[in-house]
Design a protein around this motif. Structure first.
Motif, mmCIF file in Angstrom:
data_model
loop_
_atom_site.group_PDB
_atom_site.id
_atom_site.type_symbol
_atom_site.label_atom_id
_atom_site.label_comp_id
_atom_site.label_asym_id
_atom_site.label_seq_id
_atom_site.Cartn_x
_atom_site.Cartn_y
_atom_site.Cartn_z
ATOM 1 N N THR A 199 0.826 -1.208 0.000
ATOM 2 C CA THR A 199 0.000 0.000 0.000
ATOM 3 C C THR A 199 0.867 1.267 0.000
ATOM 4 N N CYS A 200 2.195 1.084 -0.014
ATOM 5 C CA CYS A 200 3.097 2.236 -0.166
ATOM 6 C C CYS A 200 4.343 1.757 -0.919
ATOM 7 N N GLN A 229 1.120 6.929 -0.174
ATOM 8 C CA GLN A 229 0.188 5.894 0.311
ATOM 9 C C GLN A 229 -1.018 5.784 -0.626
ATOM 10 N N VAL A 230 -1.505 4.564 -0.843
ATOM 11 C CA VAL A 230 -2.719 4.414 -1.654
ATOM 12 C C VAL A 230 -3.937 4.836 -0.834
ATOM 13 N N GLY A 231 -5.070 5.043 -1.507
ATOM 14 C CA GLY A 231 -6.264 5.486 -0.792
ATOM 15 C C GLY A 231 -7.043 4.341 -0.163
ATOM 16 N N ILE A 232 -7.393 3.334 -0.960
ATOM 17 C CA ILE A 232 -8.324 2.301 -0.479
ATOM 18 C C ILE A 232 -7.611 1.201 0.307
ATOM 19 N N GLY A 233 -6.546 0.655 -0.264
ATOM 20 C CA GLY A 233 -5.756 -0.318 0.490
ATOM 21 C C GLY A 233 -6.165 -1.770 0.320
ATOM 22 N N LEU A 234 -7.269 -2.030 -0.366
ATOM 23 C CA LEU A 234 -7.672 -3.414 -0.678
ATOM 24 C C LEU A 234 -7.831 -3.533 -2.192
ATOM 25 N N TYR A 271 -3.373 -4.277 5.187
ATOM 26 C CA TYR A 271 -2.091 -4.839 4.726
ATOM 27 C C TYR A 271 -0.909 -4.166 5.429
ATOM 28 N N TYR A 272 -1.093 -2.890 5.737
ATOM 29 C CA TYR A 272 -0.035 -2.134 6.398
ATOM 30 C C TYR A 272 0.287 -2.780 7.749
ATOM 31 N N ILE A 273 -0.752 -3.131 8.487
ATOM 32 C CA ILE A 273 -0.569 -3.760 9.798
ATOM 33 C C ILE A 273 0.093 -5.130 9.666
ATOM 34 N N PHE A 306 3.612 -6.086 11.498
ATOM 35 C CA PHE A 306 3.868 -7.224 12.395
ATOM 36 C C PHE A 306 5.004 -8.101 11.856
ATOM 37 N N ASP A 307 5.106 -8.196 10.529
ATOM 38 C CA ASP A 307 6.240 -8.917 9.930
ATOM 39 C C ASP A 307 7.551 -8.269 10.366
#
Ligand code: AMP
Ligand code: MG
Length: 370
Positions: free
Chosen positions: A175-176, A196-201, A327-329, A333-334
């Motif tokens: 997403t970035c 950063q993208v807007g929607i993310g999915l 996806y960012y989260i 965590f990765d």
């Protein structure tokens, strides 16, 4: 694992290592300098090379949709399985006529209402679209992104872009631009950083090749939104009941675990209070065993967790924030190297269906009812 692509006879370890240039472009201010950069990106695409670019959903890994050699490079760079076809990105509706055999009335109505935007439509393909792009299928998935950089890139290059998400196969979608770089550095010549993208999915995918339109992948454009325009829409059985069934999803990519973080992930479904208590207990046990636990909470619940690695995915009042952060989260965590991820669930309706679809896939369908 080295993936072998039967359609294209290519392996994921065949990538030639190269320098990856990153250029920044402000999507709201495409000035002269930006146009020069876009021309350089366009020249790469015209030569059959790959360029990663921002869209409103996630970052895409673009190559000429009409060239099998470009498709080969995409599959190799991503390590994408052989039977998972690519979505073709266009900048105007005339381009659809070049690649779709026929454009049914319901598709016309959907394009009119939702394009440019996060809706992908599956058509019967014309001869000019190579099977390398469609994973051997006689259909082609098409979308017009709602992002100035993406559309300018397609317009300037004159190239329709076959573009899957710009991550290594199996990793969460980027997403970035930093996430694209993490996965694609030295594998592709250029990344366009549009922030950063807007929607993310990823986009909603709808198939219009049968009389009744069918959703193959849930996304930001919900079933209800589609039905407002074209009446009743079916949902692919594979989305509703993906586990333990022999049913083959119509979007081949839907059968893969996908979107997976490195840690072992489980979702917990039930009353908020019970879920929090259950996760707190499990976390305490895991920490005793020396495991690091990441918890995906929401703005409404984050204060109620005892463990230290708890992140909010957004507010339940506005699911768009949850889609945006998902996806960012997982990538965060990765980076934190957690061993286990525990996540709350969300309402499986409207945009929540897309969120739950991605969370379930990330968790390999491990859901505990509490
Ligand atoms: P991604 O590019 O990573 O967002 O994944 C693209 C998705 O679109 C995958 O789930 C594919 O299976 C699906 N897809 C692409 N082309 C077709 C097609 N012709 N028919 C059905 N699904 C498709
Ligand atoms: Mg993807």
């Amino acid at each position: 694992m080295v993936e072998y692509n039967e359609v294209l006879n290519v392996k994921s370890d065949m990538v030639i290592r190269m320098y990856t240039k990153v250029i920044k472009i402000d999507k709201d201010n495409i000035d002269e300098a930006a146009l020069e950069d876009l021309k350089a990106a366009a020249a790469l695409l015209q030569n059959g090379e790959l360029v990663a670019f921002p869209t409103e959903t996630v970052y895409g890994l673009g190559g000429d949709a009409l060239r099998e050699d470009a498709a080969k490079k995409i599959y190799a760079a991503k390590g994408r399985p052989s039977d998972n076809p690519l979505i073709v990105h266009v900048a105007d509706i005339k381009q659809v006529e070049k690649i779709a055999k026929d454009i049914p009335d319901n598709a016309k109505a959907l394009m009119e209402r939702f394009w440019p935007g996060p809706l992908t439509i599956v058509f019967n393909k014309k001869e000019c679209v190579p099977h390398g792009t469609t994973g051997g299928l006689n259909t082609v998935a098409v979308r017009m992104p709602n992002h100035n950089v993406a559309r300018e890139l397609i317009r300037i290059s004159g190239v329709m872009l076959a573009a899957p998400s710009a991550n290594l196969s199996g990793r969460p979608s980027p997403t970035c631009a930093e996430h694209v770089y993490e996965d694609m550095q030295e594998r592709i010549p250029m990344i366009i950083d549009g922030g950063q993208v807007g929607i993310g999915l990823e986009s909603t995918i709808v198939d219009v090749t049968d009389d009744r339109a069918m959703i193959l992948r849930p996304g930001y454009i919900t079933k209800e939104m589609l039905e407002e325009v074209i009446g009743e829409v079916a949902v692919d059985k594979a989305i509703l009941n993906p586990q333990g069934s022999d049913y083959k999803p119509k979007a081949p990519g839907m059968k893969y675990r996908h979107y997976a973080p490195k840690a072992d992930m489980t979702l917990f479904e039930g009353e908020a209070k019970s879920v929090i208590e259950y996760i707190n207990n499990l976390t305490a046990e895991c920490e005793k065993q020396g495991k690091r636990v990441g918890v995906i909470a929401s703005d409404e619940t984050i204060d109620k967790y005892d463990c230290k690695d708890v992140l909010s995915i957004g507010t339940r009042e506005d699911e768009a924030t949850i889609a945006h952060n998902l996806y960012y989260i997982l990538r965060q965590f990765d980076e934190m190297n957690v061993d286990v991820i525990y996540s709350e669930c969300f309402k499986d309706e409207k945009l929540g269906s897309a969120i739950m679809n991605r969370l379930k896939k990330a968790a390999g369908y491990k859901i505990t009812k509490v």
